[in-house]
Design an enzyme around this catalytic site. Sequence first.
Site, PDB file in Angstrom:
ATOM      1  N   LYS A  66      27.416  86.717 -19.291  1.00 58.76           N
ATOM      2  CA  LYS A  66      27.336  88.005 -20.092  1.00 58.76           C
ATOM      3  C   LYS A  66      26.911  87.605 -21.335  1.00 58.76           C
ATOM      4  O   LYS A  66      25.860  88.609 -21.947  1.00 58.76           O
ATOM      5  CB  LYS A  66      28.829  89.400 -20.218  1.00 58.76           C
ATOM      6  N   ALA A 130      41.333  91.665 -27.333  1.00 56.73           N
ATOM      7  CA  ALA A 130      40.275  91.963 -28.061  1.00 56.73           C
ATOM      8  C   ALA A 130      38.722  90.828 -27.272  1.00 56.73           C
ATOM      9  O   ALA A 130      38.149  90.068 -27.944  1.00 56.73           O
ATOM     10  CB  ALA A 130      40.518  91.265 -30.207  1.00 56.73           C
ATOM     11  N   GLY A 132      35.790  90.351 -23.803  1.00 53.87           N
ATOM     12  CA  GLY A 132      35.009  90.816 -23.747  1.00 53.87           C
ATOM     13  C   GLY A 132      35.100  92.206 -23.394  1.00 53.87           C
ATOM     14  O   GLY A 132      34.294  93.524 -23.285  1.00 53.87           O
ATOM     15  N   ALA A 133      35.849  92.617 -22.431  1.00 47.50           N
ATOM     16  CA  ALA A 133      36.530  93.906 -21.802  1.00 47.50           C
ATOM     17  C   ALA A 133      36.795  95.021 -22.980  1.00 47.50           C
ATOM     18  O   ALA A 133      36.387  95.878 -23.272  1.00 47.50           O
ATOM     19  CB  ALA A 133      37.629  93.888 -20.694  1.00 47.50           C
ATOM     20  N   ARG A 154      47.252  88.792 -29.869  1.00 46.14           N
ATOM     21  CA  ARG A 154      47.231  86.969 -30.312  1.00 46.14           C
ATOM     22  C   ARG A 154      46.304  87.231 -31.416  1.00 46.14           C
ATOM     23  O   ARG A 154      46.676  86.412 -32.284  1.00 46.14           O
ATOM     24  CB  ARG A 154      47.392  86.694 -28.991  1.00 46.14           C
ATOM     25  N   LEU A 156      44.053  87.676 -34.545  1.00 43.74           N
ATOM     26  CA  LEU A 156      44.015  88.696 -34.506  1.00 43.74           C
ATOM     27  C   LEU A 156      42.013  88.395 -35.723  1.00 43.74           C
ATOM     28  O   LEU A 156      41.177  89.833 -35.777  1.00 43.74           O
ATOM     29  CB  LEU A 156      44.984  88.700 -36.801  1.00 43.74           C
ATOM     30  N   TYR A 223      43.420  94.334 -11.880  1.00 45.19           N
ATOM     31  CA  TYR A 223      42.960  94.809 -10.702  1.00 45.19           C
ATOM     32  C   TYR A 223      43.031  93.685  -9.561  1.00 45.19           C
ATOM     33  O   TYR A 223      43.615  94.291  -8.551  1.00 45.19           O
ATOM     34  CB  TYR A 223      42.085  95.652 -10.298  1.00 45.19           C
TER      35      TYR A 223
HETATM   36  P1  NDP Z   1      37.843  87.969 -22.501  1.00 45.96           P
HETATM   37  O1  NDP Z   1      38.811  86.056 -22.684  1.00 45.96           O
HETATM   38  O2  NDP Z   1      37.413  87.690 -22.820  1.00 45.96           O
HETATM   39  O3  NDP Z   1      39.616  87.870 -23.580  1.00 45.96           O
HETATM   40  C1  NDP Z   1      40.821  87.972 -22.926  1.00 45.96           C
HETATM   41  C2  NDP Z   1      41.836  88.355 -24.100  1.00 45.96           C
HETATM   42  O4  NDP Z   1      43.509  88.504 -23.610  1.00 45.96           O
HETATM   43  C3  NDP Z   1      41.798  87.660 -24.978  1.00 45.96           C
HETATM   44  O5  NDP Z   1      42.163  88.988 -26.208  1.00 45.96           O
HETATM   45  C4  NDP Z   1      42.728  87.092 -25.467  1.00 45.96           C
HETATM   46  O6  NDP Z   1      43.306  86.865 -26.611  1.00 45.96           O
HETATM   47  C5  NDP Z   1      44.280  87.746 -24.604  1.00 45.96           C
HETATM   48  N1  NDP Z   1      44.772  86.432 -24.129  1.00 45.96           N
HETATM   49  C6  NDP Z   1      44.414  86.008 -22.229  1.00 45.96           C
HETATM   50  N2  NDP Z   1      45.819  84.965 -23.061  1.00 45.96           N
HETATM   51  C7  NDP Z   1      46.807  85.167 -23.625  1.00 45.96           C
HETATM   52  C8  NDP Z   1      47.949  85.123 -23.908  1.00 45.96           C
HETATM   53  N3  NDP Z   1      48.428  84.077 -23.053  1.00 45.96           N
HETATM   54  N4  NDP Z   1      49.111  85.466 -24.494  1.00 45.96           N
HETATM   55  C9  NDP Z   1      48.441  86.822 -25.285  1.00 45.96           C
HETATM   56  N5  NDP Z   1      46.765  87.010 -25.373  1.00 45.96           N
HETATM   57  C10 NDP Z   1      45.927  86.423 -24.719  1.00 45.96           C
HETATM   58  O7  NDP Z   1      38.412  88.327 -20.926  1.00 45.96           O
HETATM   59  P2  NDP Z   1      37.563  89.545 -20.222  1.00 45.96           P
HETATM   60  O8  NDP Z   1      37.760  90.687 -21.853  1.00 45.96           O
HETATM   61  O9  NDP Z   1      36.593  88.915 -20.010  1.00 45.96           O
HETATM   62  O10 NDP Z   1      38.618  90.409 -19.544  1.00 45.96           O
HETATM   63  C11 NDP Z   1      40.175  90.293 -19.499  1.00 45.96           C
HETATM   64  C12 NDP Z   1      40.924  90.783 -18.473  1.00 45.96           C
HETATM   65  O11 NDP Z   1      40.098  92.178 -18.012  1.00 45.96           O
HETATM   66  C13 NDP Z   1      40.911  90.053 -17.140  1.00 45.96           C
HETATM   67  O12 NDP Z   1      42.602  89.806 -16.106  1.00 45.96           O
HETATM   68  C14 NDP Z   1      39.756  90.220 -16.010  1.00 45.96           C
HETATM   69  O13 NDP Z   1      40.002  90.247 -15.058  1.00 45.96           O
HETATM   70  C15 NDP Z   1      39.947  91.980 -16.145  1.00 45.96           C
HETATM   71  N6  NDP Z   1      38.535  93.149 -16.229  1.00 45.96           N
HETATM   72  C16 NDP Z   1      38.921  94.204 -15.200  1.00 45.96           C
HETATM   73  C17 NDP Z   1      37.348  94.766 -15.293  1.00 45.96           C
HETATM   74  C18 NDP Z   1      37.686  95.430 -14.958  1.00 45.96           C
HETATM   75  O14 NDP Z   1      36.592  96.519 -14.078  1.00 45.96           O
HETATM   76  N7  NDP Z   1      38.695  95.950 -13.826  1.00 45.96           N
HETATM   77  C19 NDP Z   1      36.609  94.549 -15.681  1.00 45.96           C
HETATM   78  C20 NDP Z   1      36.303  93.127 -16.696  1.00 45.96           C
HETATM   79  C21 NDP Z   1      37.466  92.491 -16.758  1.00 45.96           C
HETATM   80  P3  NDP Z   1      42.518  85.995 -27.812  1.00 45.96           P
HETATM   81  O15 NDP Z   1      41.514  86.389 -28.829  1.00 45.96           O
HETATM   82  O16 NDP Z   1      44.135  85.530 -29.129  1.00 45.96           O
HETATM   83  O17 NDP Z   1      42.112  84.735 -27.940  1.00 45.96           O
END
Ligand code: NDP
Length: 279
Positions: A66, A130, A132-133, A154, A156, A223
Amino acid sequence: MDYRFALIGYPIGHSLSPWIHQQFLAKTNLTGLYTLEEMEPNQFERNFATVKSKNYSGFNVTLPFKQTIIPFLDGLDSHAKAIGAVNTVKNDQGNLIGYNTDGIGYLRSLESAYPNLIENKDKRVLILGAGGAARAIYYALSHGGFQTIDIANRSLDNAQKLVLIKASETTTRILSLLEAEQELSTYDLIIQTTSIGMKPNVNEMPMPLTNVKHTAIISDIIYQPIWTKFLKAGAIKGVNLHFGHTMLLYQAQYAFEIWTGNKPLMNDMETKLKQLLEG
Ligand code: NDP
């Protein structure tokens, strides 16, 4: 005209995008084909040149490309530029223009389920996560006029980066997940955007909903599964729910609109996609 669409990403074997866009083509009486262009991350430049030579009408971009794709495009729309990520590309007479439909798609799905909420921009919003989504959703809500949007994450530092893209009218506080849990009763809309609870870790959730107020909306963008542990906890509390597969549909609807100028009707799509996801 026969449209030709594709999805670029890795891995994408289980993507629902081909199914969704074939439905949209049928609904709008258009013809075309949506195919998968899976490519190894370490050979992106060479593989993307091949995809480009195929002259697709448009394509979607998913993880992990992306951001990688941006330097290879001829232009970006304002949302994609601010968000810093592209999930949709339109071939505009040979010029590849990048868009991000996640934020608008999320807003459309929310409006479809809760039309009154979009009218009440003073509702207090909390985003969990925080990544990409979250970035796309935060941008869309902030520039859509929501006044209070707090972010709990998680890390900040990652949350702090989102605040840089807010509209001036929006107020945002950064919270730890623990602080957010303690203040949960003050929010009207709680949007779960972390990957916690996604298959196969279906027994996890980012926080308990003990303190949530009964009029709140709990939204989870995951989803797979449709019913996350977080949403199940919301159902037990009797609050309003908003499901991730609806965002998936509406971000695809907006992409289809960018490519073809046609907005497919969503009447039966939510039910059909739900059935597909639930097997
Ligand atoms: P990213 O990898 O960009 O972000 C992941 C986020 O989850 C970060 O904020 C990360 O925190 C947090 N995180 C991950 N693991 C943990 C944990 N064990 N404890 C606490 N925080 C955690 O992913 P995306 O934003 O791309 O996607 C996130 C979710 O959204 C996915 O499940 C994806 O499938 C879903 N999604 C759904 C869409 C839809 O159309 N419905 C579209 C896009 C995504 P930290 O910053 O601390 O690492």
